[in-house]
Design an enzyme around this catalytic site. Sequence first.
Site, PDB file in Angstrom:
ATOM      1  N   GLU A  68     -18.186 -24.087 -14.235  1.00 57.29           N
ATOM      2  CA  GLU A  68     -19.468 -24.300 -14.609  1.00 57.29           C
ATOM      3  C   GLU A  68     -20.385 -24.373 -13.865  1.00 57.29           C
ATOM      4  O   GLU A  68     -21.934 -23.678 -14.331  1.00 57.29           O
ATOM      5  CB  GLU A  68     -19.260 -25.119 -15.992  1.00 57.29           C
ATOM      6  CG  GLU A  68     -19.209 -26.508 -15.244  1.00 57.29           C
ATOM      7  CD  GLU A  68     -19.378 -28.057 -16.768  1.00 57.29           C
ATOM      8  OE1 GLU A  68     -20.185 -27.617 -17.464  1.00 57.29           O
ATOM      9  OE2 GLU A  68     -18.621 -28.827 -16.517  1.00 57.29           O
TER      10      GLU A  68
ATOM     11  N   LYS B 253       4.223 -17.314   1.138  1.00 59.04           N
ATOM     12  CA  LYS B 253       3.099 -19.028   1.565  1.00 59.04           C
ATOM     13  C   LYS B 253       2.554 -19.118   0.637  1.00 59.04           C
ATOM     14  O   LYS B 253       2.446 -20.707   0.409  1.00 59.04           O
ATOM     15  CB  LYS B 253       1.552 -17.509   2.029  1.00 59.04           C
ATOM     16  CG  LYS B 253       1.188 -18.257   2.853  1.00 59.04           C
ATOM     17  CD  LYS B 253      -0.361 -18.716   1.890  1.00 59.04           C
ATOM     18  CE  LYS B 253      -0.943 -17.760   1.650  1.00 59.04           C
ATOM     19  NZ  LYS B 253      -1.567 -17.192   2.272  1.00 59.04           N
TER      20      LYS B 253
ATOM     21  N   HIS C 156     -17.056 -26.384 -20.540  1.00 58.22           N
ATOM     22  CA  HIS C 156     -16.816 -28.014 -19.898  1.00 58.22           C
ATOM     23  C   HIS C 156     -16.111 -28.565 -20.139  1.00 58.22           C
ATOM     24  O   HIS C 156     -15.636 -28.615 -21.606  1.00 58.22           O
ATOM     25  CB  HIS C 156     -18.154 -28.370 -21.106  1.00 58.22           C
ATOM     26  CG  HIS C 156     -18.710 -30.101 -20.254  1.00 58.22           C
ATOM     27  ND1 HIS C 156     -19.096 -30.777 -19.250  1.00 58.22           N
ATOM     28  CD2 HIS C 156     -18.726 -30.948 -21.054  1.00 58.22           C
ATOM     29  CE1 HIS C 156     -18.983 -31.178 -18.987  1.00 58.22           C
ATOM     30  NE2 HIS C 156     -18.491 -31.497 -20.220  1.00 58.22           N
TER      31      HIS C 156
ATOM     32  N   ALA D 234      -9.411 -14.882  -1.451  1.00 59.71           N
ATOM     33  CA  ALA D 234      -8.902 -16.570  -0.956  1.00 59.71           C
ATOM     34  C   ALA D 234      -8.748 -16.679   0.239  1.00 59.71           C
ATOM     35  O   ALA D 234      -7.426 -16.603   0.464  1.00 59.71           O
ATOM     36  CB  ALA D 234      -8.471 -17.261  -2.574  1.00 59.71           C
TER      37      ALA D 234
ATOM     38  N   THR E  44      -3.405  -7.392   0.797  1.00 65.38           N
ATOM     39  CA  THR E  44      -2.915  -6.736  -0.451  1.00 65.38           C
ATOM     40  C   THR E  44      -3.557  -6.281  -1.030  1.00 65.38           C
ATOM     41  O   THR E  44      -3.531  -4.156  -1.538  1.00 65.38           O
ATOM     42  CB  THR E  44      -1.713  -7.492  -0.361  1.00 65.38           C
ATOM     43  OG1 THR E  44      -1.530  -8.110   1.180  1.00 65.38           O
ATOM     44  CG2 THR E  44      -0.916  -6.339  -1.270  1.00 65.38           C
TER      45      THR E  44
ATOM     46  N   TYR F  59      11.111  -3.973  -5.527  1.00 59.45           N
ATOM     47  CA  TYR F  59      10.586  -3.001  -4.815  1.00 59.45           C
ATOM     48  C   TYR F  59      11.053  -1.631  -5.375  1.00 59.45           C
ATOM     49  O   TYR F  59      10.635  -0.161  -4.763  1.00 59.45           O
ATOM     50  CB  TYR F  59      10.095  -3.786  -3.468  1.00 59.45           C
ATOM     51  CG  TYR F  59       8.401  -3.695  -3.814  1.00 59.45           C
ATOM     52  CD1 TYR F  59       7.331  -3.222  -3.363  1.00 59.45           C
ATOM     53  CD2 TYR F  59       8.289  -4.860  -4.668  1.00 59.45           C
ATOM     54  CE1 TYR F  59       6.042  -3.793  -3.067  1.00 59.45           C
ATOM     55  CE2 TYR F  59       6.697  -5.491  -4.354  1.00 59.45           C
ATOM     56  CZ  TYR F  59       5.536  -4.509  -3.682  1.00 59.45           C
ATOM     57  OH  TYR F  59       4.676  -4.676  -3.722  1.00 59.45           O
TER      58      TYR F  59
ATOM     59  N   GLY G  48      -7.881 -21.090  13.960  1.00 58.61           N
ATOM     60  CA  GLY G  48      -8.898 -21.469  13.451  1.00 58.61           C
ATOM     61  C   GLY G  48      -9.189 -20.032  11.828  1.00 58.61           C
ATOM     62  O   GLY G  48      -9.559 -20.795  11.327  1.00 58.61           O
TER      63      GLY G  48
ATOM     64  N   TYR H 267      -7.363 -17.992   8.370  1.00 53.76           N
ATOM     65  CA  TYR H 267      -7.371 -18.323   7.022  1.00 53.76           C
ATOM     66  C   TYR H 267      -5.468 -18.993   7.252  1.00 53.76           C
ATOM     67  O   TYR H 267      -4.897 -19.419   6.553  1.00 53.76           O
ATOM     68  CB  TYR H 267      -7.459 -17.529   5.829  1.00 53.76           C
ATOM     69  CG  TYR H 267      -6.283 -16.218   6.225  1.00 53.76           C
ATOM     70  CD1 TYR H 267      -5.361 -16.087   4.859  1.00 53.76           C
ATOM     71  CD2 TYR H 267      -7.104 -15.160   6.672  1.00 53.76           C
ATOM     72  CE1 TYR H 267      -5.067 -14.759   4.981  1.00 53.76           C
ATOM     73  CE2 TYR H 267      -6.297 -13.747   6.483  1.00 53.76           C
ATOM     74  CZ  TYR H 267      -4.806 -13.647   6.134  1.00 53.76           C
ATOM     75  OH  TYR H 267      -4.928 -12.549   6.473  1.00 53.76           O
ATOM     76  N   ILE H 268      -4.824 -18.165   7.704  1.00 59.18           N
ATOM     77  CA  ILE H 268      -2.861 -18.173   7.928  1.00 59.18           C
ATOM     78  C   ILE H 268      -3.108 -18.897   8.565  1.00 59.18           C
ATOM     79  O   ILE H 268      -2.519 -20.353   8.226  1.00 59.18           O
ATOM     80  CB  ILE H 268      -2.515 -17.096   8.793  1.00 59.18           C
ATOM     81  CG1 ILE H 268      -2.314 -15.672   7.814  1.00 59.18           C
ATOM     82  CG2 ILE H 268      -0.765 -17.228   9.303  1.00 59.18           C
ATOM     83  CD1 ILE H 268      -1.683 -14.542   8.735  1.00 59.18           C
TER      84      ILE H 268
ATOM     85  N   CYS I  17       1.786 -13.472   1.993  1.00 60.71           N
ATOM     86  CA  CYS I  17       0.995 -13.836   1.014  1.00 60.71           C
ATOM     87  C   CYS I  17       2.267 -14.526  -0.306  1.00 60.71           C
ATOM     88  O   CYS I  17       2.036 -15.853  -0.880  1.00 60.71           O
ATOM     89  CB  CYS I  17       0.117 -12.883   0.312  1.00 60.71           C
ATOM     90  SG  CYS I  17      -0.073 -11.357  -0.001  1.00 60.71           S
TER      91      CYS I  17
ATOM     92  N   CYS J 257       3.653  -9.008   3.003  1.00 60.28           N
ATOM     93  CA  CYS J 257       2.719  -9.792   1.653  1.00 60.28           C
ATOM     94  C   CYS J 257       3.981 -10.196   0.307  1.00 60.28           C
ATOM     95  O   CYS J 257       3.953 -11.620   0.596  1.00 60.28           O
ATOM     96  CB  CYS J 257       1.913  -8.581   0.596  1.00 60.28           C
ATOM     97  SG  CYS J 257       1.277 -10.590  -0.258  1.00 60.28           S
TER      98      CYS J 257
ATOM     99  N   GLU K 293      -3.702 -22.641   6.125  1.00 57.37           N
ATOM    100  CA  GLU K 293      -3.169 -22.172   4.998  1.00 57.37           C
ATOM    101  C   GLU K 293      -1.534 -22.862   5.824  1.00 57.37           C
ATOM    102  O   GLU K 293      -1.766 -24.037   4.578  1.00 57.37           O
ATOM    103  CB  GLU K 293      -2.692 -21.065   4.486  1.00 57.37           C
ATOM    104  CG  GLU K 293      -3.726 -20.714   3.828  1.00 57.37           C
ATOM    105  CD  GLU K 293      -3.875 -18.613   3.740  1.00 57.37           C
ATOM    106  OE1 GLU K 293      -4.648 -18.248   2.316  1.00 57.37           O
ATOM    107  OE2 GLU K 293      -2.659 -18.304   3.872  1.00 57.37           O
TER     108      GLU K 293
ATOM    109  N   GLY L 181       0.911  -1.330  -0.078  1.00 55.17           N
ATOM    110  CA  GLY L 181      -0.214   0.013  -0.044  1.00 55.17           C
ATOM    111  C   GLY L 181       0.819   1.493  -0.225  1.00 55.17           C
ATOM    112  O   GLY L 181       0.826   1.927  -0.925  1.00 55.17           O
TER     113      GLY L 181
ATOM    114  N   GLU M 173      11.844   2.592   5.671  1.00 53.75           N
ATOM    115  CA  GLU M 173      11.084   1.640   5.416  1.00 53.75           C
ATOM    116  C   GLU M 173      12.529   0.675   6.644  1.00 53.75           C
ATOM    117  O   GLU M 173      13.316   1.208   6.758  1.00 53.75           O
ATOM    118  CB  GLU M 173      11.736   0.245   4.691  1.00 53.75           C
ATOM    119  CG  GLU M 173      11.004  -0.926   4.912  1.00 53.75           C
ATOM    120  CD  GLU M 173       9.422  -1.247   6.081  1.00 53.75           C
ATOM    121  OE1 GLU M 173      10.125  -2.166   6.816  1.00 53.75           O
ATOM    122  OE2 GLU M 173       8.697  -1.326   5.864  1.00 53.75           O
TER     123      GLU M 173
ATOM    124  N   ARG N 252      -9.626 -22.703  19.789  1.00 45.78           N
ATOM    125  CA  ARG N 252     -10.466 -22.627  20.725  1.00 45.78           C
ATOM    126  C   ARG N 252     -11.936 -21.879  20.695  1.00 45.78           C
ATOM    127  O   ARG N 252     -13.221 -22.750  20.993  1.00 45.78           O
ATOM    128  CB  ARG N 252     -10.200 -20.764  21.463  1.00 45.78           C
ATOM    129  CG  ARG N 252     -10.571 -19.653  21.109  1.00 45.78           C
ATOM    130  CD  ARG N 252      -9.392 -19.261  21.435  1.00 45.78           C
ATOM    131  NE  ARG N 252     -10.186 -17.224  21.264  1.00 45.78           N
ATOM    132  CZ  ARG N 252      -9.447 -15.828  21.436  1.00 45.78           C
ATOM    133  NH1 ARG N 252      -8.603 -16.177  22.468  1.00 45.78           N
ATOM    134  NH2 ARG N 252      -9.705 -15.053  20.149  1.00 45.78           N
TER     135      ARG N 252
END
Length: 451
Positions: free
Chosen positions: A439, A50, A434, A339, A309, A98, A174, A176-177, A47, A42, A180, A15, A34, A197
Amino acid sequence: MEFDYDLFVIGAGSGGVRASRISSSLGAKVAIAEEFRVGGTCVIRGCVPKKLLVYASHYSEDFEDAAAYGWTVGKPTHSWKTLIANKDKEIDRLNRIYHTILDNNKVELYQGRATLVDRNTVRVGDKEITAKYILIATGGAPVMPDIPGIEHAISSNEAFHLEEFPKRVIVVGGGYIAVEFAGIFNGLGAEVTQLYRSTQILRGFDADVQKFLADEIQKKGIDLRTHSNPAKIEKTDSGLKVTLEDGDVLETDAIMYATGRRPNTEGLGLEDIGVELKENGAVKVTPDSQTTVDNIYAVGDVTDRIALTPVAIHEGMAFAETVFGGRPRAMDHENVPSAVFSQPQVGTVGLTEAEARERYGEVDIYKSEFRPMKQTLTGGTEKAFVKLIVDAESDIVVGAHIVGGDAAEIIQAVGIALKCKATKTQFDSTVGVHPSLAEEIVTMREKFVAA
């Protein structure tokens, strides 16, 4: 009053970098600070690495499935050290990119921790720099609980740099991290126990998705235990001993916590100059990312809106166009696709069924659970799941949820349809590709009626 810069950005993640380069392209004189590596969570320890580990972990299933398609594959072995070394090379490459982006856009980089002196002044090391506008883009960091022995645990940050691959792993969390990384360790051959928990993983996701994924990951060998939480961790000669709150004891080689993240605002000096924070430390902002100090803005995870991100990038672009481009706009946080790179993947956009019923009252539900075509030869038990949620009055599709291979790729296109307020009738009039999992999105015709 003259300033050193038109804009000073604190935090060179996705960002912050996007906001800085767009602002510079619009004529602003820009600097960025920085304290770690340019690229942010990320790119450096989130991400991107990962997803590379997810790719690596899925090969174990691919080798197994290959035999059904006529391939003779010897017993595969895996080198964790090779994977991590190659991952590090790729992250180094992206880090250089970057840096190049900042250089090419004439954004001056200050390497070090930046803190606020006043509404127009930032301190980096022993330097004080002034700017007309300041943008906070410091992201978030993992939260670790205060329990005995927590120093023996790791977060996702350290998981990317383990010197040896653990044969036994406990993943706590529990979200997403957690899901994954449980899949990553499991796919690479570890014995994985996932502790959560509460009642069901993926809090905030659609209830059908939660249950479906929980069933699928357990079929793959992950020992998922809900209503379970560590009380203490002890180091032993053979690894770690983890005592749970219910008294149960587990032996493991590594324990990784993924129980949430906190906004990175501590010690920045924000409150000292009048920038208000939420209870969890996130920066309070208006829809156009302005803080309670009118020349200071904030984007990304530090604002605790949607911690993704692409959202931080869009917020950064909207900020730049508003402040320096003469095109005031706020990012639209409705219908943001996302996702989970679990195994199988989850793709989701729009409302859950519970949210839709609360907002619209009457909704129509379409859902399908089936065996993917790939599994017909392998004898595998993995299933796929597709669900659409429709506002009954307008026929507009207000939620779409997919669990299965390539769900992340599919949901991106579905996200466009929801952003355009496509109706179920328009979905139905679209010809399916298909044979494909996708589909199913345009071929479901029967409304689901609860028993």
